[in-house]
Write a protein that holds these residues in place. Structure first.
Motif, PDB file in Angstrom:
ATOM      1  N   ARG A   1       0.712  -1.054  -0.121  1.00 41.96           N
ATOM      2  CA  ARG A   1      -0.101   0.038   0.103  1.00 41.96           C
ATOM      3  C   ARG A   1       0.887   1.263   0.033  1.00 41.96           C
ATOM      4  N   THR A   2       2.033   1.303   0.849  1.00 45.34           N
ATOM      5  CA  THR A   2       2.974   2.477   0.661  1.00 45.34           C
ATOM      6  C   THR A   2       3.386   2.760  -0.610  1.00 45.34           C
TER       7      THR A   2
ATOM      8  N   THR B   1       2.565   6.189  -2.603  1.00 48.82           N
ATOM      9  CA  THR B   1       3.684   6.953  -2.983  1.00 48.82           C
ATOM     10  C   THR B   1       3.817   7.212  -4.646  1.00 48.82           C
TER      11      THR B   1
END
Length: 132
Positions: free
Chosen positions: A113-114, A118
Protein backbone atom coordinates in the motif's frame (compact mmCIF):
# COMPACT_ATOMS: atom_id res chain seq x y z
CA UNK A 1 -1.48 4.79 -15.13
CA UNK A 2 -3.13 2.59 -17.77
CA UNK A 3 -1.89 2.54 -21.35
CA UNK A 4 -4.42 3.19 -24.11
CA UNK A 5 -4.40 -0.52 -24.97
CA UNK A 6 -5.17 -1.52 -21.37
CA UNK A 7 -7.91 1.07 -20.88
CA UNK A 8 -9.79 -0.14 -23.98
CA UNK A 9 -10.00 -3.70 -22.66
CA UNK A 10 -13.55 -4.73 -21.96
CA UNK A 11 -12.89 -8.45 -22.03
CA UNK A 12 -14.48 -10.74 -19.46
CA UNK A 13 -13.66 -14.38 -18.87
CA UNK A 14 -17.26 -15.38 -18.17
CA UNK A 15 -17.53 -16.89 -21.65
CA UNK A 16 -14.66 -19.36 -21.23
CA UNK A 17 -14.34 -22.65 -19.44
CA UNK A 18 -13.08 -22.38 -15.85
CA UNK A 19 -9.47 -23.06 -14.93
CA UNK A 20 -8.72 -26.66 -13.93
CA UNK A 21 -8.89 -27.36 -10.19
CA UNK A 22 -6.68 -30.47 -10.13
CA UNK A 23 -3.96 -32.27 -12.02
CA UNK A 24 -6.45 -34.96 -13.07
CA UNK A 25 -8.59 -32.25 -14.72
CA UNK A 26 -5.59 -31.02 -16.72
CA UNK A 27 -4.74 -34.55 -17.86
CA UNK A 28 -8.33 -35.05 -19.07
CA UNK A 29 -8.32 -31.66 -20.79
CA UNK A 30 -7.91 -31.20 -24.53
CA UNK A 31 -4.96 -28.94 -23.62
CA UNK A 32 -3.17 -31.55 -21.49
CA UNK A 33 0.15 -31.13 -23.35
CA UNK A 34 0.10 -27.37 -22.71
CA UNK A 35 -0.53 -28.01 -18.99
CA UNK A 36 2.33 -30.53 -18.84
CA UNK A 37 4.64 -27.94 -20.43
CA UNK A 38 3.46 -25.33 -17.89
CA UNK A 39 4.28 -27.74 -15.04
CA UNK A 40 7.73 -28.44 -16.49
CA UNK A 41 8.43 -24.70 -16.79
CA UNK A 42 7.37 -24.17 -13.16
CA UNK A 43 9.59 -26.99 -11.90
CA UNK A 44 12.59 -25.75 -13.91
CA UNK A 45 11.99 -22.22 -12.63
CA UNK A 46 11.80 -23.34 -8.99
CA UNK A 47 15.00 -25.41 -9.33
CA UNK A 48 16.74 -22.56 -11.19
CA UNK A 49 15.88 -20.03 -8.49
CA UNK A 50 17.19 -22.31 -5.75
CA UNK A 51 13.76 -22.68 -4.17
CA UNK A 52 14.34 -26.33 -3.34
CA UNK A 53 17.22 -28.40 -2.17
CA UNK A 54 17.43 -32.14 -1.71
CA UNK A 55 17.79 -33.05 1.97
CA UNK A 56 17.19 -36.03 4.22
CA UNK A 57 14.01 -35.61 6.23
CA UNK A 58 14.72 -35.67 9.98
CA UNK A 59 13.05 -38.57 11.77
CA UNK A 60 10.79 -36.26 13.81
CA UNK A 61 9.43 -34.48 10.70
CA UNK A 62 7.24 -35.37 7.75
CA UNK A 63 7.47 -34.27 4.15
CA UNK A 64 5.16 -31.34 3.44
CA UNK A 65 2.92 -32.20 0.46
CA UNK A 66 1.96 -29.77 -2.24
CA UNK A 67 -0.66 -29.19 -4.89
CA UNK A 68 -0.72 -27.75 -8.39
CA UNK A 69 -2.67 -24.57 -9.09
CA UNK A 70 -3.60 -23.81 -12.71
CA UNK A 71 -4.62 -20.65 -14.49
CA UNK A 72 -5.19 -19.69 -18.12
CA UNK A 73 -3.81 -16.21 -18.80
CA UNK A 74 -5.66 -14.24 -21.49
CA UNK A 75 -5.02 -11.01 -23.36
CA UNK A 76 -7.54 -8.17 -23.71
CA UNK A 77 -9.20 -9.86 -26.67
CA UNK A 78 -9.75 -13.09 -24.76
CA UNK A 79 -7.08 -15.05 -26.59
CA UNK A 80 -5.04 -17.48 -24.52
CA UNK A 81 -1.60 -15.98 -23.95
CA UNK A 82 -0.24 -18.50 -21.44
CA UNK A 83 -0.97 -21.66 -19.49
CA UNK A 84 0.29 -21.05 -15.95
CA UNK A 85 0.95 -23.82 -13.43
CA UNK A 86 2.11 -23.07 -9.89
CA UNK A 87 3.36 -25.53 -7.28
CA UNK A 88 1.98 -24.66 -3.83
CA UNK A 89 3.12 -26.20 -0.55
CA UNK A 90 0.31 -27.41 1.68
CA UNK A 91 1.09 -25.23 4.68
CA UNK A 92 -2.15 -26.33 6.30
CA UNK A 93 -0.60 -29.79 6.68
CA UNK A 94 2.40 -28.44 8.63
CA UNK A 95 2.85 -29.54 12.23
CA UNK A 96 2.85 -26.73 14.84
CA UNK A 97 6.41 -27.47 16.02
CA UNK A 98 7.70 -27.09 12.44
CA UNK A 99 6.42 -23.50 11.94
CA UNK A 100 9.77 -21.90 12.75
CA UNK A 101 11.63 -24.07 10.23
CA UNK A 102 10.13 -22.49 7.11
CA UNK A 103 10.72 -19.29 5.21
CA UNK A 104 8.70 -17.76 2.41
CA UNK A 105 9.67 -14.36 1.12
CA UNK A 106 6.46 -12.33 0.95
CA UNK A 107 5.47 -8.69 1.13
CA UNK A 108 3.41 -7.20 3.89
CA UNK A 109 0.21 -5.59 2.64
CA UNK A 110 1.11 -2.32 4.38
CA UNK A 111 4.37 -2.15 2.40
CA UNK A 112 2.54 -2.71 -0.88
CA UNK A 113 0.00 0.00 0.00
CA UNK A 114 2.84 2.40 0.82
CA UNK A 115 4.49 1.78 -2.55
CA UNK A 116 1.20 2.29 -4.41
CA UNK A 117 0.38 5.48 -2.44
CA UNK A 118 3.86 6.91 -3.06
CA UNK A 119 3.64 6.15 -6.77
CA UNK A 120 0.21 7.80 -6.99
CA UNK A 121 1.39 10.86 -5.06
CA UNK A 122 4.47 11.26 -7.27
CA UNK A 123 2.60 10.55 -10.54
CA UNK A 124 4.68 7.45 -11.21
CA UNK A 125 3.69 4.36 -13.20
CA UNK A 126 3.71 0.92 -11.59
CA UNK A 127 4.36 -2.31 -13.48
CA UNK A 128 4.39 -5.93 -12.41
CA UNK A 129 5.59 -9.07 -14.14
CA UNK A 130 5.62 -12.81 -13.73
CA UNK A 131 9.22 -13.96 -13.20
CA UNK A 132 10.24 -17.19 -14.87
Amino acid sequence: MLSSQQSNCSYTSAFHEPDPKSQSETLASQHSEKWKQAEEIEIKTLWGMGTWQTVDIPCNCTELPGVWSYQVKRDCDGNISKYKASWCARGDMQMPWEYNNTYSQTSRFAAVRTIIATAAQEGMELHHWDIQ
